[in-house]
Motif scaffolding. Structure first.
Motif, PDB file in Angstrom:
ATOM      1  N   ARG A 188       0.828  -1.212   0.000  1.00 13.96           N
ATOM      2  CA  ARG A 188       0.000   0.000   0.000  1.00 13.96           C
ATOM      3  C   ARG A 188       0.857   1.255   0.000  1.00 13.96           C
ATOM      4  NH1 ARG A 188      -4.474   1.117   4.760  1.00 13.96           N
ATOM      5  NH2 ARG A 188      -5.186   3.181   4.089  1.00 13.96           N
ATOM      6  N   PHE A 189       1.995   1.195   0.669  1.00 17.22           N
ATOM      7  CA  PHE A 189       2.905   2.343   0.729  1.00 17.22           C
ATOM      8  C   PHE A 189       4.289   1.867   0.292  1.00 17.22           C
ATOM      9  CE2 PHE A 189      -0.126   2.749   4.306  1.00 17.22           C
ATOM     10  CZ  PHE A 189      -0.869   3.820   3.829  1.00 17.22           C
ATOM     11  N   VAL A 190       4.686   2.286  -0.895  1.00 12.62           N
ATOM     12  CA  VAL A 190       5.989   1.871  -1.416  1.00 12.62           C
ATOM     13  C   VAL A 190       6.769   3.102  -1.868  1.00 12.62           C
ATOM     14  CG1 VAL A 190       5.220  -0.425  -2.108  1.00 12.62           C
ATOM     15  CG2 VAL A 190       4.986   1.483  -3.711  1.00 12.62           C
ATOM     16  N   ASP A 191       8.087   2.923  -2.005  1.00 16.51           N
ATOM     17  CA  ASP A 191       8.977   3.984  -2.491  1.00 16.51           C
ATOM     18  C   ASP A 191       8.917   5.233  -1.623  1.00 16.51           C
ATOM     19  OD1 ASP A 191       9.703   2.361  -4.623  1.00 16.51           O
ATOM     20  OD2 ASP A 191       8.056   3.089  -5.877  1.00 16.51           O
ATOM     21  N   MET A 192       8.808   5.046  -0.317  1.00 16.69           N
ATOM     22  CA  MET A 192       8.855   6.198   0.579  1.00 16.69           C
ATOM     23  C   MET A 192      10.300   6.629   0.784  1.00 16.69           C
ATOM     24  SD  MET A 192       5.864   5.366   3.351  1.00 16.69           S
ATOM     25  CE  MET A 192       6.391   3.668   3.537  1.00 16.69           C
ATOM     26  N   ASP A 193      10.489   7.914   1.055  1.00 14.10           N
ATOM     27  CA  ASP A 193      11.845   8.472   1.150  1.00 14.10           C
ATOM     28  C   ASP A 193      12.520   8.155   2.478  1.00 14.10           C
ATOM     29  OD1 ASP A 193      11.954  10.029  -1.414  1.00 14.10           O
ATOM     30  OD2 ASP A 193      10.199  10.975  -0.518  1.00 14.10           O
ATOM     31  N   TYR A 194      11.745   7.884   3.517  1.00 15.15           N
ATOM     32  CA  TYR A 194      12.329   7.669   4.833  1.00 15.15           C
ATOM     33  C   TYR A 194      11.830   6.365   5.437  1.00 15.15           C
ATOM     34  CZ  TYR A 194      12.740  12.663   4.034  1.00 15.15           C
ATOM     35  OH  TYR A 194      12.991  13.878   3.466  1.00 15.15           O
ATOM     36  N   GLY A 195      12.670   5.788   6.272  1.00 10.39           N
ATOM     37  CA  GLY A 195      12.278   4.599   7.008  1.00 10.39           C
ATOM     38  C   GLY A 195      11.638   4.975   8.334  1.00 10.39           C
ATOM     39  N   ILE A 196      11.236   3.956   9.068  1.00  9.33           N
ATOM     40  CA  ILE A 196      10.569   4.198  10.354  1.00  9.33           C
ATOM     41  C   ILE A 196      10.978   3.109  11.346  1.00  9.33           C
ATOM     42  CG2 ILE A 196       8.481   2.904   9.735  1.00  9.33           C
ATOM     43  CD1 ILE A 196       6.878   5.120  11.237  1.00  9.33           C
ATOM     44  N   ARG A 197      11.098   3.489  12.587  1.00  8.82           N
ATOM     45  CA  ARG A 197      11.419   2.549  13.658  1.00  8.82           C
ATOM     46  C   ARG A 197      10.210   2.428  14.582  1.00  8.82           C
ATOM     47  NH1 ARG A 197      16.918   1.348  14.269  1.00  8.82           N
ATOM     48  NH2 ARG A 197      18.022   2.150  12.442  1.00  8.82           N
ATOM     49  N   LEU A 198      10.062   1.270  15.193  1.00  5.53           N
ATOM     50  CA  LEU A 198       8.893   0.976  16.010  1.00  5.53           C
ATOM     51  C   LEU A 198       9.324   0.718  17.447  1.00  5.53           C
ATOM     52  CD1 LEU A 198       5.823   0.613  15.733  1.00  5.53           C
ATOM     53  CD2 LEU A 198       6.220  -1.813  15.317  1.00  5.53           C
ATOM     54  N   ASN A 199       8.682   1.428  18.368  1.00  4.45           N
ATOM     55  CA  ASN A 199       8.966   1.253  19.795  1.00  4.45           C
ATOM     56  C   ASN A 199       7.649   0.937  20.513  1.00  4.45           C
ATOM     57  OD1 ASN A 199      10.328   1.347  22.335  1.00  4.45           O
ATOM     58  ND2 ASN A 199       9.610   3.443  22.609  1.00  4.45           N
ATOM     59  N   ILE A 200       7.561  -0.256  21.095  1.00  2.00           N
ATOM     60  CA  ILE A 200       6.344  -0.700  21.775  1.00  2.00           C
ATOM     61  C   ILE A 200       6.578  -0.674  23.279  1.00  2.00           C
ATOM     62  CG2 ILE A 200       4.641  -2.543  22.002  1.00  2.00           C
ATOM     63  CD1 ILE A 200       4.769  -1.395  19.206  1.00  2.00           C
ATOM     64  N   ARG A 201       5.632  -0.084  24.002  1.00  2.00           N
ATOM     65  CA  ARG A 201       5.735  -0.004  25.459  1.00  2.00           C
ATOM     66  C   ARG A 201       4.431  -0.463  26.093  1.00  2.00           C
ATOM     67  NH1 ARG A 201       5.008   3.535  29.829  1.00  2.00           N
ATOM     68  NH2 ARG A 201       3.741   4.928  28.547  1.00  2.00           N
ATOM     69  N   ASP A 202       4.542  -1.200  27.189  1.00  2.00           N
ATOM     70  CA  ASP A 202       3.355  -1.671  27.919  1.00  2.00           C
ATOM     71  C   ASP A 202       2.993  -0.638  28.977  1.00  2.00           C
ATOM     72  OD1 ASP A 202       1.341  -3.012  29.185  1.00  2.00           O
ATOM     73  OD2 ASP A 202       2.429  -4.901  29.413  1.00  2.00           O
ATOM     74  N   GLY A 203       1.879   0.045  28.773  1.00  2.00           N
ATOM     75  CA  GLY A 203       1.443   1.069  29.717  1.00  2.00           C
ATOM     76  C   GLY A 203       0.122   0.716  30.381  1.00  2.00           C
ATOM     77  N   ARG A 204      -0.186  -0.578  30.489  1.00  2.00           N
ATOM     78  CA  ARG A 204      -1.462  -1.002  31.071  1.00  2.00           C
ATOM     79  C   ARG A 204      -1.458  -0.839  32.587  1.00  2.00           C
ATOM     80  NH1 ARG A 204      -1.912  -6.969  29.500  1.00  2.00           N
ATOM     81  NH2 ARG A 204       0.363  -6.782  29.708  1.00  2.00           N
ATOM     82  N   ALA A 205      -2.578  -0.362  33.132  1.00  2.00           N
ATOM     83  CA  ALA A 205      -2.723  -0.286  34.583  1.00  2.00           C
ATOM     84  C   ALA A 205      -3.046  -1.660  35.166  1.00  2.00           C
ATOM     85  CB  ALA A 205      -3.821   0.720  34.948  1.00  2.00           C
ATOM     86  N   ASN A 206      -3.758  -2.489  34.399  1.00  2.00           N
ATOM     87  CA  ASN A 206      -4.117  -3.841  34.827  1.00  2.00           C
ATOM     88  C   ASN A 206      -3.553  -4.827  33.799  1.00  2.00           C
ATOM     89  OD1 ASN A 206      -5.355  -6.287  35.498  1.00  2.00           O
ATOM     90  ND2 ASN A 206      -7.289  -5.324  36.094  1.00  2.00           N
ATOM     91  N   HIS A 207      -2.641  -5.704  34.236  1.00  2.00           N
ATOM     92  CA  HIS A 207      -1.963  -6.599  33.317  1.00  2.00           C
ATOM     93  C   HIS A 207      -2.690  -7.926  33.116  1.00  2.00           C
ATOM     94  CE1 HIS A 207       1.216  -3.688  33.902  1.00  2.00           C
ATOM     95  NE2 HIS A 207       1.873  -4.236  32.897  1.00  2.00           N
ATOM     96  N   ASN A 208      -3.839  -8.127  33.766  1.00  2.00           N
ATOM     97  CA  ASN A 208      -4.627  -9.336  33.544  1.00  2.00           C
ATOM     98  C   ASN A 208      -5.404  -9.207  32.245  1.00  2.00           C
ATOM     99  OD1 ASN A 208      -3.863 -10.549  36.012  1.00  2.00           O
ATOM    100  ND2 ASN A 208      -5.432  -9.368  37.099  1.00  2.00           N
ATOM    101  N   ILE A 209      -5.338 -10.232  31.411  1.00  2.00           N
ATOM    102  CA  ILE A 209      -6.080 -10.159  30.152  1.00  2.00           C
ATOM    103  C   ILE A 209      -7.573 -10.334  30.411  1.00  2.00           C
ATOM    104  CG2 ILE A 209      -5.894 -12.619  29.583  1.00  2.00           C
ATOM    105  CD1 ILE A 209      -5.436 -11.617  26.624  1.00  2.00           C
TER     106      ILE A 209
END
Length: 322
Positions: free
Chosen positions: A47-68
């Protein structure tokens, strides 16, 4: 003597009738339900090709309750123990990378120019309510910063929900709605807007506040300006300097560039310059020749960007005529 005889008679009777004490089998512990997380919906490929810049992904767990599993009114005593496979943060990180690569995003291309997409998991839960059934909910906070860590895509919350009217013991339904909710959250991300920042705009005006950094990653640095400076008589030295009234751009000393007629095409490399502050920046052109009075002329950069040209002719005046 009578007691011993009685015991012997009872023992013989037990042997005669084959009776022996029965062992009580241990009760098996109930199996712990497992929510198996998986990416159930594929992204649109390329869907998105030939973009000029790359991207980095940073995932953080910010849940107040960790029970699913956070609500389960089928039991008035306690919540059932539910296991998650794999762990939520690692699953979101791996699956979102795969989702973005499928769409064409270039992940981890160049640390010097890559944008940073920060995702905070605020909620990742499935609940059971009598009369309603299972409901899965995912909340993700998303923001994107440029290579200078300036925020370009504000912190927004994307949401995914899914539900199924099923029994309290149907943890297969719980598994299904949880994965559907996550897939819906990914669809709720404004990927078009994020991709917009990873592509150079066709004109500087579309990148109003994007500063020139010297890395060639702005439309301003791709804007070609024609320079033509002439004088009468010819052979005068041409020098230029930056004159700024905005704090983002610094003033410079005069820099000799050549002699008249001076003609070239160049792109902008003025640190801190943006399209929006270019109206507060000028280029001063000096023309000097021995025996003649030095002349200077200033050009507004906003006009130069619009016209894509800086040109002037200096009619030099002999010093002896003054």
């Amino acid at each position: 003597m009578r007691t011993k005889n009685l015991i012997a008679i009872l023992s013989a009777a037990l042997l005669l009738f084959g009776c022996s004490p029965k062992r009580v089998s241990p009760v098996a512990a109930p199996a712990v339900p497992v929510i198996n997380l998986t990416l159930t919906q594929n992204a649109y490929a390329d869907r998105f090709v030939d973009m000029d810049y790359g991207i980095r992904l940073n995932i953080r767990d910010g849940r107040a309750n960790h029970n699913i599993l956070q609500k389960y009114d089928a039991s008035a005593i306690s919540l059932p123990a539910v296991r998650v496979n794999p762990e939520i943060t690692s699953f979101v990180s791996e699956s979102m990378r795969r989702y973005m690569r499928t769409m064409g995003f270039n992940l981890d291309a160049d640390i010097a120019t890559d944008y940073m997409m920060s995702v905070t998991i605020k909620e990742f839960s499935v609940n059971f309510l009598s009369g309603i059934g299972w409901a899965g909910t995912v909340h993700l906070n998303v923001e994107v910063s440029d290579s200078d860590r300036q925020l370009v895509y504000p912190n927004v919350t994307v949401t995914g929900r899914a539900s199924a009217n099923s029994s309290a013991s149907d943890f297969a339904a719980a598994n299904r709605v949880m994965n559907e909710a996550y897939a819906n959250a990914l669809e709720d991300v404004d990927w078009d807007r994020i991709a917009f920042f990873l592509t150079k705009s066709s004109t500087a005006a579309l990148e109003g506040n994007k500063q020139v950094s010297g890395d060639g990653d702005t439309a301003l640095e791709s804007t070609v300006i024609r320079w033509f400076i002439d004088s009468s008589p010819k052979g005068a030295d041409v020098s230029i300097r930056v004159v700024s009234s905005t704090p983002e751009v610094k003033n410079t000393n005069s820099n000799y560039v050549g002699s008249t007629p001076y003609e070239t095409t160049e792109t902008f490399d003025i640190k801190g310059l943006t399209f929006n502050n270019s109206g507060n920046v000028q280029i001063e052109v000096s023309c000097e020749k021995a025996g003649y009075v030095t002349q200077r002329r200033r050009f507004n950069l906003r006009q130069a960007i619009d016209q894509k040209e800086i040109s002037a002719k200096f009619n030099l005046v002999k010093e002896e005529n003054l």
